[in-house]
Design a protein around this motif. Structure first.
Motif, PDB file in Angstrom:
ATOM      1  N   GLN A 213       0.867  -1.180   0.000  1.00 33.70           N
ATOM      2  CA  GLN A 213       0.000   0.000   0.000  1.00 33.70           C
ATOM      3  C   GLN A 213       0.908   1.236   0.000  1.00 33.70           C
ATOM      4  OE1 GLN A 213      -2.355  -0.284   3.554  1.00 33.70           O
ATOM      5  NE2 GLN A 213      -3.523  -2.063   2.855  1.00 33.70           N
ATOM      6  N   VAL A 214       0.497   2.283  -0.696  1.00 35.36           N
ATOM      7  CA  VAL A 214       1.296   3.510  -0.750  1.00 35.36           C
ATOM      8  C   VAL A 214       0.469   4.673  -0.217  1.00 35.36           C
ATOM      9  CG1 VAL A 214       2.551   5.119  -2.230  1.00 35.36           C
ATOM     10  CG2 VAL A 214       2.637   2.664  -2.710  1.00 35.36           C
ATOM     11  N   ARG A 215       1.059   5.418   0.711  1.00 35.10           N
ATOM     12  CA  ARG A 215       0.463   6.639   1.245  1.00 35.10           C
ATOM     13  C   ARG A 215       1.376   7.802   0.886  1.00 35.10           C
ATOM     14  NH1 ARG A 215      -0.419   3.773   7.117  1.00 35.10           N
ATOM     15  NH2 ARG A 215      -2.119   2.395   6.480  1.00 35.10           N
ATOM     16  N   TYR A 216       0.816   9.011   0.913  1.00 33.53           N
ATOM     17  CA  TYR A 216       1.570  10.179   0.488  1.00 33.53           C
ATOM     18  C   TYR A 216       1.478  11.289   1.537  1.00 33.53           C
ATOM     19  CZ  TYR A 216       1.350   7.896  -4.068  1.00 33.53           C
ATOM     20  OH  TYR A 216       1.463   6.989  -5.094  1.00 33.53           O
ATOM     21  N   ILE A 217       2.618  11.969   1.714  1.00 31.57           N
ATOM     22  CA  ILE A 217       2.697  13.106   2.628  1.00 31.57           C
ATOM     23  C   ILE A 217       3.516  14.213   1.952  1.00 31.57           C
ATOM     24  CG2 ILE A 217       2.458  11.785   4.759  1.00 31.57           C
ATOM     25  CD1 ILE A 217       5.488  11.723   4.972  1.00 31.57           C
ATOM     26  N   ARG A 218       3.495  15.402   2.543  1.00 31.80           N
ATOM     27  CA  ARG A 218       4.268  16.517   2.004  1.00 31.80           C
ATOM     28  C   ARG A 218       5.234  17.042   3.061  1.00 31.80           C
ATOM     29  NH1 ARG A 218       0.517  20.828   0.719  1.00 31.80           N
ATOM     30  NH2 ARG A 218      -0.821  19.808   2.238  1.00 31.80           N
ATOM     31  N   LEU A 219       6.488  17.221   2.652  1.00 33.15           N
ATOM     32  CA  LEU A 219       7.546  17.653   3.561  1.00 33.15           C
ATOM     33  C   LEU A 219       8.254  18.888   3.016  1.00 33.15           C
ATOM     34  CD1 LEU A 219       8.983  14.065   4.188  1.00 33.15           C
ATOM     35  CD2 LEU A 219       7.489  15.363   5.739  1.00 33.15           C
ATOM     36  N   GLY A 220       7.483  19.774   2.372  1.00 28.16           N
ATOM     37  CA  GLY A 220       8.049  21.020   1.867  1.00 28.16           C
ATOM     38  C   GLY A 220       9.056  20.832   0.761  1.00 28.16           C
ATOM     39  N   GLY A 221       8.883  19.795  -0.052  1.00 22.43           N
ATOM     40  CA  GLY A 221       9.809  19.522  -1.145  1.00 22.43           C
ATOM     41  C   GLY A 221      10.954  18.609  -0.778  1.00 22.43           C
ATOM     42  N   ARG A 222      11.037  18.224   0.480  1.00 17.37           N
ATOM     43  CA  ARG A 222      12.089  17.310   0.936  1.00 17.37           C
ATOM     44  C   ARG A 222      11.646  15.860   0.778  1.00 17.37           C
ATOM     45  NH1 ARG A 222      11.212  21.538   3.831  1.00 17.37           N
ATOM     46  NH2 ARG A 222      12.910  22.965   4.399  1.00 17.37           N
ATOM     47  N   GLY A 223      12.636  14.973   0.793  1.00 15.53           N
ATOM     48  CA  GLY A 223      12.369  13.550   0.842  1.00 15.53           C
ATOM     49  C   GLY A 223      12.631  13.010   2.235  1.00 15.53           C
ATOM     50  N   ILE A 224      12.356  11.727   2.433  1.00 21.84           N
ATOM     51  CA  ILE A 224      12.541  11.082   3.732  1.00 21.84           C
ATOM     52  C   ILE A 224      13.963  10.548   3.831  1.00 21.84           C
ATOM     53  CG2 ILE A 224      11.839   9.126   5.173  1.00 21.84           C
ATOM     54  CD1 ILE A 224       9.020   9.443   3.948  1.00 21.84           C
ATOM     55  N   ARG A 225      14.687  10.985   4.853  1.00 24.88           N
ATOM     56  CA  ARG A 225      16.048  10.499   5.096  1.00 24.88           C
ATOM     57  C   ARG A 225      16.073   9.431   6.178  1.00 24.88           C
ATOM     58  NH1 ARG A 225      19.295  14.108   2.018  1.00 24.88           N
ATOM     59  NH2 ARG A 225      20.928  12.556   2.341  1.00 24.88           N
ATOM     60  N   ASP A 226      15.077   9.390   7.043  1.00 21.34           N
ATOM     61  CA  ASP A 226      14.881   8.281   7.972  1.00 21.34           C
ATOM     62  C   ASP A 226      13.473   8.368   8.528  1.00 21.34           C
ATOM     63  OD1 ASP A 226      15.460   5.912   9.200  1.00 21.34           O
ATOM     64  OD2 ASP A 226      16.952   6.712  10.581  1.00 21.34           O
ATOM     65  N   LEU A 227      13.029   7.241   9.096  1.00 24.30           N
ATOM     66  CA  LEU A 227      11.657   7.086   9.557  1.00 24.30           C
ATOM     67  C   LEU A 227      11.692   6.161  10.762  1.00 24.30           C
ATOM     68  CD1 LEU A 227       8.594   7.551   8.671  1.00 24.30           C
ATOM     69  CD2 LEU A 227       8.818   5.387   7.435  1.00 24.30           C
ATOM     70  N   THR A 228      11.031   6.551  11.861  1.00 25.87           N
ATOM     71  CA  THR A 228      11.022   5.701  13.048  1.00 25.87           C
ATOM     72  C   THR A 228       9.680   5.839  13.760  1.00 25.87           C
ATOM     73  OG1 THR A 228      12.316   5.095  15.023  1.00 25.87           O
ATOM     74  CG2 THR A 228      12.001   7.444  14.616  1.00 25.87           C
ATOM     75  N   THR A 229       9.279   4.797  14.485  1.00 22.95           N
ATOM     76  CA  THR A 229       7.951   4.770  15.083  1.00 22.95           C
ATOM     77  C   THR A 229       7.936   5.400  16.469  1.00 22.95           C
ATOM     78  OG1 THR A 229       8.370   2.549  15.955  1.00 22.95           O
ATOM     79  CG2 THR A 229       7.226   2.706  13.855  1.00 22.95           C
ATOM     80  N   VAL A 230       6.782   6.015  16.786  1.00 19.79           N
ATOM     81  CA  VAL A 230       6.414   6.401  18.150  1.00 19.79           C
ATOM     82  C   VAL A 230       4.992   5.883  18.360  1.00 19.79           C
ATOM     83  CG1 VAL A 230       7.960   8.374  18.326  1.00 19.79           C
ATOM     84  CG2 VAL A 230       5.693   8.689  17.338  1.00 19.79           C
ATOM     85  N   ASP A 231       4.467   6.015  19.582  1.00 21.86           N
ATOM     86  CA  ASP A 231       3.207   5.357  19.912  1.00 21.86           C
ATOM     87  C   ASP A 231       2.078   5.696  18.954  1.00 21.86           C
ATOM     88  OD1 ASP A 231       4.229   3.946  22.013  1.00 21.86           O
ATOM     89  OD2 ASP A 231       3.531   5.336  23.564  1.00 21.86           O
ATOM     90  N   ASP A 232       1.933   6.964  18.596  1.00 15.05           N
ATOM     91  CA  ASP A 232       0.777   7.374  17.809  1.00 15.05           C
ATOM     92  C   ASP A 232       1.124   7.775  16.383  1.00 15.05           C
ATOM     93  OD1 ASP A 232       2.206   9.501  18.786  1.00 15.05           O
ATOM     94  OD2 ASP A 232       0.469  10.717  19.327  1.00 15.05           O
ATOM     95  N   GLY A 233       2.288   7.338  15.908  1.00 16.18           N
ATOM     96  CA  GLY A 233       2.667   7.659  14.546  1.00 16.18           C
ATOM     97  C   GLY A 233       4.134   7.411  14.275  1.00 16.18           C
ATOM     98  N   PHE A 234       4.754   8.367  13.583  1.00 12.97           N
ATOM     99  CA  PHE A 234       6.141   8.238  13.158  1.00 12.97           C
ATOM    100  C   PHE A 234       6.858   9.574  13.312  1.00 12.97           C
ATOM    101  CE2 PHE A 234       3.516   5.361  10.723  1.00 12.97           C
ATOM    102  CZ  PHE A 234       4.242   4.181  10.644  1.00 12.97           C
ATOM    103  N   LEU A 235       8.156   9.523  13.578  1.00 12.42           N
ATOM    104  CA  LEU A 235       9.028  10.670  13.416  1.00 12.42           C
ATOM    105  C   LEU A 235       9.745  10.522  12.086  1.00 12.42           C
ATOM    106  CD1 LEU A 235      10.661  11.198  16.923  1.00 12.42           C
ATOM    107  CD2 LEU A 235       8.519  12.144  16.034  1.00 12.42           C
ATOM    108  N   ILE A 236       9.831  11.615  11.335  1.00 14.91           N
ATOM    109  CA  ILE A 236      10.475  11.621  10.025  1.00 14.91           C
ATOM    110  C   ILE A 236      11.660  12.576  10.053  1.00 14.91           C
ATOM    111  CG2 ILE A 236      10.208  12.248   7.594  1.00 14.91           C
ATOM    112  CD1 ILE A 236       7.278  11.489   7.817  1.00 14.91           C
TER     113      ILE A 236
END
Length: 317
Positions: A213-236
Protein backbone atom coordinates in the motif's frame (compact mmCIF):
# COMPACT_ATOMS: atom_id res chain seq x y z
CA UNK A 1 37.52 15.58 9.53
CA UNK A 2 35.45 18.67 10.24
CA UNK A 3 33.92 19.13 13.69
CA UNK A 4 30.43 20.60 13.70
CA UNK A 5 27.94 21.68 16.35
CA UNK A 6 24.44 21.15 15.02
CA UNK A 7 21.58 23.40 16.11
CA UNK A 8 17.89 22.39 16.08
CA UNK A 9 15.43 25.28 15.91
CA UNK A 10 11.81 24.57 16.88
CA UNK A 11 8.87 26.31 15.15
CA UNK A 12 8.60 28.69 18.14
CA UNK A 13 12.16 29.89 17.46
CA UNK A 14 13.77 28.11 20.41
CA UNK A 15 17.19 26.75 19.45
CA UNK A 16 18.80 23.77 21.19
CA UNK A 17 22.06 21.88 20.85
CA UNK A 18 22.45 18.13 20.90
CA UNK A 19 24.52 16.29 23.50
CA UNK A 20 27.42 14.27 22.05
CA UNK A 21 27.12 10.50 22.57
CA UNK A 22 30.24 8.35 22.80
CA UNK A 23 30.54 5.30 20.53
CA UNK A 24 33.54 3.23 21.65
CA UNK A 25 35.18 0.17 20.16
CA UNK A 26 35.83 -0.82 16.56
CA UNK A 27 32.90 -0.24 14.20
CA UNK A 28 32.46 -1.85 10.78
CA UNK A 29 35.58 -4.00 11.16
CA UNK A 30 37.72 -0.87 11.37
CA UNK A 31 37.12 0.05 7.72
CA UNK A 32 37.46 3.86 7.51
CA UNK A 33 34.94 4.66 4.74
CA UNK A 34 31.89 2.99 6.37
CA UNK A 35 32.63 4.78 9.65
CA UNK A 36 32.10 8.18 8.02
CA UNK A 37 29.17 6.99 5.88
CA UNK A 38 26.63 5.92 8.50
CA UNK A 39 23.22 5.74 6.84
CA UNK A 40 20.71 4.34 9.36
CA UNK A 41 20.11 3.49 13.02
CA UNK A 42 17.49 2.03 15.32
CA UNK A 43 17.38 0.58 18.81
CA UNK A 44 15.97 -2.37 20.72
CA UNK A 45 16.36 -2.55 24.50
CA UNK A 46 19.98 -1.86 25.43
CA UNK A 47 21.20 -2.27 21.86
CA UNK A 48 21.56 -0.19 18.70
CA UNK A 49 21.85 -1.46 15.14
CA UNK A 50 23.54 0.86 12.66
CA UNK A 51 24.27 0.49 8.95
CA UNK A 52 26.57 2.13 6.43
CA UNK A 53 25.91 2.39 2.70
CA UNK A 54 29.64 1.82 2.13
CA UNK A 55 29.96 -1.50 4.02
CA UNK A 56 30.46 -4.50 1.72
CA UNK A 57 32.54 -7.66 1.24
CA UNK A 58 30.91 -8.66 3.54
CA UNK A 59 27.87 -6.47 4.18
CA UNK A 60 27.32 -6.26 7.93
CA UNK A 61 25.04 -4.59 10.46
CA UNK A 62 26.96 -3.12 13.38
CA UNK A 63 25.57 -3.74 16.89
CA UNK A 64 26.31 -1.54 19.90
CA UNK A 65 25.38 -2.01 23.56
CA UNK A 66 24.47 0.72 26.01
CA UNK A 67 27.45 1.65 28.18
CA UNK A 68 26.54 4.35 30.68
CA UNK A 69 25.51 7.40 28.65
CA UNK A 70 27.18 6.00 25.53
CA UNK A 71 27.42 2.78 23.54
CA UNK A 72 30.17 0.23 22.92
CA UNK A 73 30.67 -2.01 19.88
CA UNK A 74 29.06 -5.39 20.55
CA UNK A 75 29.62 -7.41 17.41
CA UNK A 76 28.10 -7.45 13.96
CA UNK A 77 25.65 -9.42 11.83
CA UNK A 78 26.73 -10.58 8.39
CA UNK A 79 24.03 -10.52 5.73
CA UNK A 80 23.79 -13.16 2.97
CA UNK A 81 23.90 -10.34 0.45
CA UNK A 82 26.74 -11.27 -1.91
CA UNK A 83 29.91 -9.26 -2.49
CA UNK A 84 28.42 -6.42 -4.52
CA UNK A 85 27.13 -3.11 -3.12
CA UNK A 86 23.90 -3.48 -1.11
CA UNK A 87 23.69 0.24 -0.29
CA UNK A 88 22.12 -0.32 3.13
CA UNK A 89 20.16 2.80 4.02
CA UNK A 90 17.80 2.11 6.91
CA UNK A 91 17.08 0.04 10.02
CA UNK A 92 13.62 -0.72 11.40
CA UNK A 93 12.88 -2.57 14.65
CA UNK A 94 9.76 -4.43 15.77
CA UNK A 95 10.23 -3.83 19.48
CA UNK A 96 7.52 -6.31 20.47
CA UNK A 97 9.47 -9.21 18.96
CA UNK A 98 12.98 -7.76 18.94
CA UNK A 99 13.22 -8.28 15.18
CA UNK A 100 15.58 -5.99 13.25
CA UNK A 101 14.92 -5.19 9.58
CA UNK A 102 17.44 -3.56 7.22
CA UNK A 103 17.00 -2.46 3.62
CA UNK A 104 18.98 -1.47 0.58
CA UNK A 105 18.04 1.64 -1.37
CA UNK A 106 16.54 -0.18 -4.40
CA UNK A 107 17.97 2.71 -6.44
CA UNK A 108 19.63 3.25 -9.81
CA UNK A 109 22.59 5.62 -10.20
CA UNK A 110 24.39 7.72 -12.80
CA UNK A 111 28.06 8.67 -12.71
CA UNK A 112 29.41 12.02 -13.88
CA UNK A 113 33.08 11.73 -14.83
CA UNK A 114 35.36 14.06 -16.80
CA UNK A 115 32.43 16.23 -17.80
CA UNK A 116 30.44 13.32 -19.21
CA UNK A 117 27.05 12.09 -17.95
CA UNK A 118 27.07 8.32 -17.83
CA UNK A 119 24.18 5.92 -18.30
CA UNK A 120 21.65 5.20 -15.60
CA UNK A 121 22.44 1.79 -14.14
CA UNK A 122 20.64 -0.36 -11.59
CA UNK A 123 22.06 -3.11 -9.41
CA UNK A 124 20.17 -6.14 -8.18
CA UNK A 125 22.37 -6.08 -5.09
CA UNK A 126 20.71 -2.84 -3.91
CA UNK A 127 17.22 -4.32 -4.26
CA UNK A 128 17.28 -6.38 -1.05
CA UNK A 129 15.98 -6.29 2.50
CA UNK A 130 16.61 -8.65 5.43
CA UNK A 131 15.62 -9.36 9.02
CA UNK A 132 17.03 -11.08 12.11
CA UNK A 133 16.05 -11.52 15.76
CA UNK A 134 18.04 -9.50 18.30
CA UNK A 135 17.56 -11.01 21.73
CA UNK A 136 17.62 -9.03 24.99
CA UNK A 137 21.08 -10.43 25.84
CA UNK A 138 22.53 -9.35 22.49
CA UNK A 139 22.55 -12.76 20.84
CA UNK A 140 21.27 -12.89 17.28
CA UNK A 141 19.08 -15.35 15.42
CA UNK A 142 19.48 -16.50 11.84
CA UNK A 143 19.26 -13.86 9.12
CA UNK A 144 16.18 -14.19 6.90
CA UNK A 145 16.05 -12.91 3.33
CA UNK A 146 16.85 -11.42 1.00
CA UNK A 147 13.46 -10.17 -0.09
CA UNK A 148 12.85 -7.37 -2.58
CA UNK A 149 10.36 -4.61 -3.39
CA UNK A 150 11.10 -4.61 -7.12
CA UNK A 151 7.89 -6.35 -8.21
CA UNK A 152 5.76 -4.15 -5.95
CA UNK A 153 7.44 -1.03 -7.33
CA UNK A 154 7.17 -2.15 -10.95
CA UNK A 155 3.47 -2.88 -10.52
CA UNK A 156 2.67 0.51 -9.02
CA UNK A 157 1.37 3.04 -11.59
CA UNK A 158 3.09 6.02 -9.94
CA UNK A 159 6.35 4.54 -8.63
CA UNK A 160 7.05 2.10 -11.45
CA UNK A 161 8.29 4.66 -14.02
CA UNK A 162 10.77 6.11 -11.50
CA UNK A 163 12.65 2.80 -11.34
CA UNK A 164 14.58 3.81 -14.48
CA UNK A 165 15.57 7.23 -13.07
CA UNK A 166 18.81 7.82 -11.16
CA UNK A 167 18.23 8.24 -7.44
CA UNK A 168 19.77 11.73 -7.12
CA UNK A 169 17.73 12.83 -10.16
CA UNK A 170 14.45 12.12 -8.34
CA UNK A 171 14.40 8.39 -8.96
CA UNK A 172 13.54 5.60 -6.52
CA UNK A 173 15.65 5.86 -3.36
CA UNK A 174 14.54 4.19 -0.11
CA UNK A 175 16.17 5.69 2.99
CA UNK A 176 13.64 5.10 5.77
CA UNK A 177 12.25 1.93 7.35
CA UNK A 178 9.91 1.63 10.33
CA UNK A 179 7.86 -1.28 11.66
CA UNK A 180 4.36 -0.64 12.99
CA UNK A 181 1.31 -2.87 13.47
CA UNK A 182 3.02 -5.80 11.78
CA UNK A 183 3.82 -3.85 8.60
CA UNK A 184 7.07 -2.55 7.17
CA UNK A 185 6.94 1.13 6.19
CA UNK A 186 9.53 2.14 3.57
CA UNK A 187 10.15 5.89 3.34
CA UNK A 188 11.39 7.36 0.05
CA UNK A 189 14.02 10.03 -0.29
CA UNK A 190 12.88 10.10 -3.91
CA UNK A 191 10.81 10.52 -5.87
CA UNK A 192 9.22 13.71 -4.61
CA UNK A 193 6.20 14.15 -6.86
CA UNK A 194 4.42 17.21 -8.22
CA UNK A 195 2.82 19.08 -5.34
CA UNK A 196 5.76 17.91 -3.11
CA UNK A 197 4.09 14.56 -2.40
CA UNK A 198 6.42 11.92 -0.91
CA UNK A 199 5.51 8.21 -0.96
CA UNK A 200 5.64 5.76 1.93
CA UNK A 201 5.14 2.13 0.91
CA UNK A 202 3.95 -0.34 3.54
CA UNK A 203 3.75 -4.12 3.22
CA UNK A 204 4.12 -7.31 5.19
CA UNK A 205 7.29 -9.37 5.29
CA UNK A 206 5.52 -12.50 4.08
CA UNK A 207 3.82 -10.90 1.07
CA UNK A 208 5.55 -7.69 -0.08
CA UNK A 209 3.76 -7.62 -3.45
CA UNK A 210 0.21 -8.57 -2.54
CA UNK A 211 0.11 -6.48 0.65
CA UNK A 212 1.75 -3.30 -0.72
CA UNK A 213 0.00 0.00 0.00
CA UNK A 214 1.30 3.51 -0.75
CA UNK A 215 0.46 6.64 1.24
CA UNK A 216 1.57 10.18 0.49
CA UNK A 217 2.70 13.11 2.63
CA UNK A 218 4.27 16.52 2.00
CA UNK A 219 7.55 17.65 3.56
CA UNK A 220 8.05 21.02 1.87
CA UNK A 221 9.81 19.52 -1.15
CA UNK A 222 12.09 17.31 0.94
CA UNK A 223 12.37 13.55 0.84
CA UNK A 224 12.54 11.08 3.73
CA UNK A 225 16.05 10.50 5.10
CA UNK A 226 14.88 8.28 7.97
CA UNK A 227 11.66 7.09 9.56
CA UNK A 228 11.02 5.70 13.05
CA UNK A 229 7.95 4.77 15.08
CA UNK A 230 6.41 6.40 18.15
CA UNK A 231 3.21 5.36 19.91
CA UNK A 232 0.78 7.37 17.81
CA UNK A 233 2.67 7.66 14.55
CA UNK A 234 6.14 8.24 13.16
CA UNK A 235 9.03 10.67 13.42
CA UNK A 236 10.48 11.62 10.03
CA UNK A 237 13.95 12.94 9.31
CA UNK A 238 13.58 14.89 6.05
CA UNK A 239 16.15 16.38 3.69
CA UNK A 240 17.01 17.13 0.06
CA UNK A 241 16.41 14.57 -2.68
CA UNK A 242 19.63 15.22 -4.58
CA UNK A 243 22.67 17.41 -4.05
CA UNK A 244 20.75 20.61 -3.37
CA UNK A 245 21.01 22.78 -0.28
CA UNK A 246 17.53 22.21 1.16
CA UNK A 247 17.43 22.11 4.95
CA UNK A 248 17.04 19.03 7.15
CA UNK A 249 14.00 18.82 9.40
CA UNK A 250 12.22 16.53 11.87
CA UNK A 251 8.47 16.00 11.53
CA UNK A 252 5.76 14.03 13.30
CA UNK A 253 3.42 12.09 10.98
CA UNK A 254 0.20 10.43 12.16
CA UNK A 255 0.56 7.61 9.62
CA UNK A 256 -2.48 8.46 7.51
CA UNK A 257 -2.59 9.14 3.77
CA UNK A 258 -2.69 12.92 3.28
CA UNK A 259 -3.25 12.82 -0.48
CA UNK A 260 -7.09 12.61 -0.33
CA UNK A 261 -7.09 15.89 1.64
CA UNK A 262 -5.39 17.74 -1.22
CA UNK A 263 -2.65 20.35 -1.21
CA UNK A 264 -4.52 22.55 1.25
CA UNK A 265 -5.04 19.69 3.70
CA UNK A 266 -3.07 18.19 6.57
CA UNK A 267 0.73 18.16 6.60
CA UNK A 268 3.08 16.43 9.04
CA UNK A 269 3.84 18.48 12.14
CA UNK A 270 7.19 20.30 11.99
CA UNK A 271 9.20 19.71 15.17
CA UNK A 272 12.47 21.38 14.25
CA UNK A 273 15.00 22.36 11.58
CA UNK A 274 18.75 21.68 11.77
CA UNK A 275 21.37 24.30 11.00
CA UNK A 276 25.14 24.74 11.35
CA UNK A 277 25.61 21.39 9.58
CA UNK A 278 29.00 21.89 7.98
CA UNK A 279 29.95 18.53 6.42
CA UNK A 280 27.19 16.67 8.29
CA UNK A 281 24.23 15.15 6.43
CA UNK A 282 21.64 13.83 8.91
CA UNK A 283 20.86 10.23 7.92
CA UNK A 284 19.73 8.24 10.97
CA UNK A 285 17.14 8.87 13.69
CA UNK A 286 16.30 6.54 16.59
CA UNK A 287 13.98 7.05 19.57
CA UNK A 288 15.85 6.11 22.76
CA UNK A 289 12.99 6.99 25.11
CA UNK A 290 9.51 8.49 24.80
CA UNK A 291 7.36 10.06 27.53
CA UNK A 292 4.07 11.30 26.19
CA UNK A 293 4.86 13.89 23.53
CA UNK A 294 8.54 14.23 24.47
CA UNK A 295 11.07 12.13 22.58
CA UNK A 296 14.69 11.44 23.50
CA UNK A 297 16.26 10.79 20.08
CA UNK A 298 19.65 9.83 18.70
CA UNK A 299 20.83 11.47 15.48
CA UNK A 300 23.58 10.10 13.21
CA UNK A 301 25.08 11.92 10.24
CA UNK A 302 26.87 10.97 7.06
CA UNK A 303 30.20 12.79 6.82
CA UNK A 304 31.15 12.62 10.51
CA UNK A 305 33.30 10.01 12.34
CA UNK A 306 31.09 7.13 13.56
CA UNK A 307 28.10 9.22 12.49
CA UNK A 308 28.87 12.02 14.96
CA UNK A 309 26.19 10.70 17.36
CA UNK A 310 24.20 13.31 19.27
CA UNK A 311 21.22 13.08 21.59
CA UNK A 312 18.26 15.49 21.48
CA UNK A 313 15.11 16.07 23.48
CA UNK A 314 12.20 17.00 21.23
CA UNK A 315 8.71 17.89 22.45
CA UNK A 316 5.58 18.12 20.32
CA UNK A 317 3.52 21.22 21.21
Amino acid sequence: METVTLVLTAPNGRAVHGTPVNFTGELFSGKPKPQTSVSGVNGAGDFLAIVSDEMKKPTTVQLLKRDGEGFVAAGSVTLPAGDDEVDLEAVGVDRASGTVYVTGSHCATRKVEDGVLGEVKGKKSREQFFRFKLNADGTVGAVEGPKTLTSALDAHPVLGPFRAVASKENGIDIEGLAIKDGRLHFGFRGPVLRGAWVPVLSCTWDNPIGSAQVRYIRLGGRGIRDLTTVDDGFLILAGPVGDGDSTYRIYFWDGTDHLPLGENGTVPELLGEFSNLGAAKPEGLAVLKAEGRTYDVLLLCDGLPKGGPTRWSITRP
